[in-house]
Design a protein around this motif. Sequence first.
Motif, short mmCIF file in Angstrom:
data_model
loop_
_atom_site.label_atom_id
_atom_site.label_comp_id
_atom_site.label_asym_id
_atom_site.label_seq_id
_atom_site.Cartn_x
_atom_site.Cartn_y
_atom_site.Cartn_z
N LEU A 51 1.02 -1.18 -0.06
CA LEU A 51 -0.08 0.08 -0.09
C LEU A 51 0.81 1.31 0.04
N ALA A 52 0.73 2.14 -0.84
CA ALA A 52 1.48 3.38 -1.00
C ALA A 52 2.89 3.10 -1.10
N GLY A 53 3.15 2.03 -1.73
CA GLY A 53 4.69 1.56 -1.95
C GLY A 53 5.48 1.02 -0.94
N GLY A 54 4.53 0.43 0.21
CA GLY A 54 5.21 -0.26 1.12
C GLY A 54 4.53 -1.26 1.63
N PRO A 55 5.13 -2.36 2.36
CA PRO A 55 4.55 -3.55 2.68
C PRO A 55 3.30 -3.33 3.53
N LEU A 310 -11.29 -5.62 6.72
CA LEU A 310 -10.03 -4.70 7.34
C LEU A 310 -9.74 -3.53 6.41
N VAL A 311 -9.84 -2.43 7.19
CA VAL A 311 -9.72 -1.29 6.22
C VAL A 311 -8.45 -0.40 6.34
N THR A 312 -7.46 -0.30 5.71
CA THR A 312 -5.98 0.20 5.89
C THR A 312 -6.03 1.45 5.12
N LEU A 313 -5.62 2.47 5.94
CA LEU A 313 -5.41 3.82 5.43
C LEU A 313 -3.96 4.13 5.32
N ALA A 314 -3.32 4.61 4.33
CA ALA A 314 -1.96 5.20 4.39
C ALA A 314 -2.32 6.61 4.50
N LEU A 315 -1.99 7.53 5.61
CA LEU A 315 -2.16 8.78 5.95
C LEU A 315 -1.01 9.61 5.96
N PRO A 316 -0.94 10.75 5.47
CA PRO A 316 0.32 11.67 5.64
C PRO A 316 0.60 12.24 6.87
N ALA A 317 1.69 11.66 7.55
CA ALA A 317 1.91 12.17 8.51
C ALA A 317 1.13 12.75 9.65
N ASP A 376 -15.55 2.40 -0.58
CA ASP A 376 -15.39 3.84 -0.36
C ASP A 376 -16.22 4.27 1.08
N ASP A 377 -17.46 3.94 1.10
CA ASP A 377 -18.01 4.15 2.33
C ASP A 377 -17.54 3.71 3.51
N LEU A 378 -16.96 2.47 3.48
CA LEU A 378 -16.32 1.80 4.59
C LEU A 378 -14.89 2.70 4.85
N ALA A 379 -14.33 3.05 4.13
CA ALA A 379 -13.14 3.83 4.35
C ALA A 379 -13.38 5.14 4.97
N ALA A 380 -14.41 5.81 4.25
CA ALA A 380 -14.66 7.30 5.04
C ALA A 380 -15.24 6.93 6.36
N THR A 381 -16.06 6.28 6.57
CA THR A 381 -16.41 6.05 7.76
C THR A 381 -15.49 5.64 8.99
N HIS A 401 -6.82 0.58 1.26
CA HIS A 401 -7.31 -0.87 1.10
C HIS A 401 -8.21 -1.60 1.87
N VAL A 402 -9.25 -2.02 1.11
CA VAL A 402 -10.34 -2.88 2.12
C VAL A 402 -10.24 -4.39 1.57
N GLN A 403 -9.95 -5.14 2.72
CA GLN A 403 -9.77 -6.36 2.56
C GLN A 403 -11.17 -7.09 3.31
N ARG A 404 -11.98 -7.72 2.34
CA ARG A 404 -13.24 -8.44 3.17
C ARG A 404 -12.89 -9.78 3.35
#
Length: 469
Positions: A51-55, A310-317, A376-381, A401-404
Amino acid sequence: MARPWRVAIVGGGITGLAAAVRLRDRAPAGTEITVYEQSGRLGGKLRTGELAGGPVEFGAESFLMRDPAGGESAAVALARRLDLAAQLVHPTVGQAALLVDGGLRPVPGGTLVGVPGDLAKVAAVARPAADADRDAGRPLLAPGEDLAVGRLVRERLGDAVVDRLVDPMLGGVYAGRADDLSLVTTMPALARAARREHTLVGAVRAAQAAAPRAPGAPVFGTLAGGLSTLVEAAARASGATIRRDAAVRELRRTPDGWRLTVGPTREAEHVEVDAVLLAVPARPAARLLAGEAPGVAATVGALDYASVALVTLALPAPELPELSGFLVPAGEGLLIKAATFFTTKWGHLRRPDGLALVRASVGRYGDETSLQLTDDDLAATVRRELSAALGTTLPDPVARHVQRWGGALPQYPPGHTGRVAGARTALRAAHPTLTLAGAGYDGVGIPVCVRSGETAAEEIITALGGSAT
């Protein structure tokens, strides 16, 4: 000269692959091992992605380092067997929190899956019922008795301890509820102690003393290269023939062993083997058992599972607390039941670009309507609920990334262990060269799955007339 044994393993998750390694190590030389995996990917719920270039782990993220008796866990032993010991890493931040009354509070120390061994330590999070845990002059559990974790803890320590401590801890592991989950299956050490001790606090202390841990010794570990490296290394070391996209549709007894029907109806392939190890979830196992062991199939088919996302977010700092993550009691009314701050918890995942990886688990047994939301709605929530829990507005993710995982986590009602033991005994008596292994029967977690697969492999070896070396 006798021909080599032929063993089929149905299921290419870590249970089946651990069984294949054990067979390779202990079965006679030349044993032909074939792993049938209906999907195109090995590893089951072990899946390392990017995700976003990393494991990042899209499934299980870690394993226990010790077994319930205090020795090295089966997962660690397997990693050593596969020459992966140098890749073992541990959390750099171990403190987790509970989201209580809208704020984060550190998980109290001295508990066993949330059940306290020291009432004073948990009072700030969940005040125990006064004087309910009395010594009635007899053990808490009778021999052979099982009951729901929630029932025992509510009777002894009150609702607050269950709702604010035990339920979120069990929910994080099983996506289930304390009032439905078996004490014997989910907390076996506490169940054993409860057969001797007269109070719940005493049983917790006895269970903790029975499995001492050196001060500072890590509880959890993972592999720096990702858990998919464990899968890949096991597949190689097993020397097994790996059949991907190979669904086993039928299992029939033959005079000399078993016949597997593999693949679609119009292009079915029939394979003859001496023994079969079923390392698949309960319902597919029940379908395969229905023709030859209907009673066992009925028991196995009654087992149920929870689905999660499982909802994984890559967040900027973002500004994240120095925590490994947090657990959410159901009473907080959130979709999230647990969150992990990957790049805080695991030093090897920290990124030079400053991105933070945060993962949230969504979905509880019996309440999976949230999983009907779009990705999209899962990630936003998840982003909105994380922001509220942390008291800050998290930035928009640069990637997500959303893994169901449908039917991911087995549910263990009271009496589960006894029912499964009875089914296995019946199967062994009728068909000793057919075995069951996996989380659906023995509990969750990588060490449990590994041990289950290895035990089933040993049973196959014994049944075929060999001896473990």
